[in-house]
Design a protein around this motif. Structure first.
Motif, PDB file in Angstrom:
ATOM      1  N   ASN A  31       0.846  -1.197   0.000  1.00  0.00           N
ATOM      2  CA  ASN A  31       0.000   0.000   0.000  1.00  0.00           C
ATOM      3  C   ASN A  31       0.880   1.246   0.000  1.00  0.00           C
ATOM      4  O   ASN A  31       1.995   1.233   0.509  1.00  0.00           O
ATOM      5  CB  ASN A  31      -0.884   0.051   1.260  1.00  0.00           C
ATOM      6  N   ARG A  32       0.324   2.317  -0.546  1.00  0.00           N
ATOM      7  CA  ARG A  32       0.961   3.632  -0.486  1.00  0.00           C
ATOM      8  C   ARG A  32      -0.046   4.586   0.120  1.00  0.00           C
ATOM      9  O   ARG A  32      -1.160   4.713  -0.375  1.00  0.00           O
ATOM     10  CB  ARG A  32       1.357   4.122  -1.876  1.00  0.00           C
ATOM     11  N   LEU A  33       0.369   5.244   1.194  1.00  0.00           N
ATOM     12  CA  LEU A  33      -0.493   6.192   1.887  1.00  0.00           C
ATOM     13  C   LEU A  33       0.206   7.539   1.955  1.00  0.00           C
ATOM     14  O   LEU A  33       1.440   7.609   1.991  1.00  0.00           O
ATOM     15  CB  LEU A  33      -0.787   5.712   3.310  1.00  0.00           C
ATOM     16  N   THR A  34      -0.582   8.603   2.019  1.00  0.00           N
ATOM     17  CA  THR A  34      -0.035   9.946   2.118  1.00  0.00           C
ATOM     18  C   THR A  34      -0.751  10.686   3.236  1.00  0.00           C
ATOM     19  O   THR A  34      -1.977  10.775   3.243  1.00  0.00           O
ATOM     20  CB  THR A  34      -0.209  10.725   0.801  1.00  0.00           C
ATOM     21  N   GLY A  35       0.018  11.196   4.193  1.00  0.00           N
ATOM     22  CA  GLY A  35      -0.525  12.013   5.268  1.00  0.00           C
ATOM     23  C   GLY A  35      -0.189  13.471   5.030  1.00  0.00           C
ATOM     24  O   GLY A  35       0.841  13.796   4.442  1.00  0.00           O
ATOM     25  N   HIS A  36      -1.071  14.351   5.509  1.00  0.00           N
ATOM     26  CA  HIS A  36      -0.889  15.791   5.327  1.00  0.00           C
ATOM     27  C   HIS A  36      -1.047  16.510   6.656  1.00  0.00           C
ATOM     28  O   HIS A  36      -1.873  16.109   7.481  1.00  0.00           O
ATOM     29  CB  HIS A  36      -1.924  16.351   4.345  1.00  0.00           C
ATOM     30  N   GLY A  37      -0.284  17.559   6.840  1.00  0.00           N
ATOM     31  CA  GLY A  37      -0.411  18.394   8.025  1.00  0.00           C
ATOM     32  C   GLY A  37      -0.044  19.830   7.700  1.00  0.00           C
ATOM     33  O   GLY A  37       0.771  20.081   6.810  1.00  0.00           O
ATOM     34  N   THR A  38      -0.662  20.762   8.417  1.00  0.00           N
ATOM     35  CA  THR A  38      -0.433  22.186   8.198  1.00  0.00           C
ATOM     36  C   THR A  38      -0.286  22.892   9.541  1.00  0.00           C
ATOM     37  O   THR A  38      -0.960  22.527  10.500  1.00  0.00           O
ATOM     38  CB  THR A  38      -1.624  22.816   7.430  1.00  0.00           C
ATOM     39  N   ALA A  39       0.571  23.884   9.596  1.00  0.00           N
ATOM     40  CA  ALA A  39       0.705  24.747  10.769  1.00  0.00           C
ATOM     41  C   ALA A  39       0.883  26.176  10.290  1.00  0.00           C
ATOM     42  O   ALA A  39       1.587  26.420   9.312  1.00  0.00           O
ATOM     43  CB  ALA A  39       1.892  24.317  11.623  1.00  0.00           C
ATOM     44  N   ARG A  40       0.233  27.085  10.987  1.00  0.00           N
ATOM     45  CA  ARG A  40       0.347  28.502  10.641  1.00  0.00           C
ATOM     46  C   ARG A  40       0.865  29.280  11.832  1.00  0.00           C
ATOM     47  O   ARG A  40       0.427  29.066  12.955  1.00  0.00           O
ATOM     48  CB  ARG A  40      -1.019  29.054  10.236  1.00  0.00           C
ATOM     49  N   CYS A  41       1.739  30.208  11.568  1.00  0.00           N
ATOM     50  CA  CYS A  41       2.272  31.082  12.612  1.00  0.00           C
ATOM     51  C   CYS A  41       1.281  32.234  12.820  1.00  0.00           C
ATOM     52  O   CYS A  41       0.880  32.897  11.861  1.00  0.00           O
ATOM     53  CB  CYS A  41       3.638  31.628  12.188  1.00  0.00           C
ATOM     54  N   ASN A  42       0.906  32.455  14.062  1.00  0.00           N
ATOM     55  CA  ASN A  42       0.061  33.586  14.384  1.00  0.00           C
ATOM     56  C   ASN A  42       0.860  34.854  14.075  1.00  0.00           C
ATOM     57  O   ASN A  42       2.018  34.970  14.486  1.00  0.00           O
ATOM     58  CB  ASN A  42      -0.308  33.529  15.868  1.00  0.00           C
ATOM     59  N   PRO A  43       0.280  35.816  13.371  1.00  0.00           N
ATOM     60  CA  PRO A  43       1.024  37.040  13.025  1.00  0.00           C
ATOM     61  C   PRO A  43       1.590  37.774  14.247  1.00  0.00           C
ATOM     62  O   PRO A  43       2.584  38.484  14.137  1.00  0.00           O
ATOM     63  CB  PRO A  43      -0.006  37.911  12.307  1.00  0.00           C
ATOM     64  N   ALA A  44       0.997  37.576  15.419  1.00  0.00           N
ATOM     65  CA  ALA A  44       1.481  38.243  16.626  1.00  0.00           C
ATOM     66  C   ALA A  44       2.675  37.512  17.247  1.00  0.00           C
ATOM     67  O   ALA A  44       3.352  38.060  18.111  1.00  0.00           O
ATOM     68  CB  ALA A  44       0.357  38.342  17.659  1.00  0.00           C
ATOM     69  N   ASP A  45       2.933  36.284  16.818  1.00  0.00           N
ATOM     70  CA  ASP A  45       4.029  35.482  17.380  1.00  0.00           C
ATOM     71  C   ASP A  45       5.311  35.650  16.578  1.00  0.00           C
ATOM     72  O   ASP A  45       5.288  35.987  15.393  1.00  0.00           O
ATOM     73  CB  ASP A  45       3.662  34.000  17.399  1.00  0.00           C
TER      74      ASP A  45
END
Length: 100
Positions: A31-45
């Motif tokens: 099998n071939r699987l693909t996982g995805h993830g996202t992170a965003r920096c808060n503009p104040a950080d």
């Protein structure tokens, strides 16, 4: 019964405008699987790219783990065994990139 296997993974990290996206590809040989993830920096950080990398990678791995569990539960059911847990469903905006 003895069993040895090698699963290959590749992880790709992309950052653009304070958003980090990760794609992890798993090849089990069958099998071939693909996982995805996202992170965003808060503009104040403060912008610390390593934090975005770590969060997005962890989320991609969580996505991949959920997929693996669904595959395992399906295999168990086809083999006549009932999983001890209910099959997972995707939840949380980060899996579709809506929230990081």
């Amino acid at each position: 019964m003895s069993h040895t296997a090698e699963w290959k993974t590749r992880m790709y990290l992309f950052e653009e405008e304070h958003t980090t996206k990760v794609r992890i590809e798993l090849d089990t040989g069958t099998n071939r699987l693909t996982g995805h993830g996202t992170a965003r920096c808060n503009p104040a950080d403060e912008d610390v790219p390593e934090i975005g990398d770590e969060l997005a990678a962890a989320r991609a791995l969580e996505d991949l783990a959920a997929q693996l569990k669904r595959f395992a539960y399906g295999d168990m059911m086809r083999a006549g065994a009932m999983p001890q847990e209910a099959p997972l469903t995707l939840s949380g905006g980060w899996t579709n990139g809506a929230l990081g």
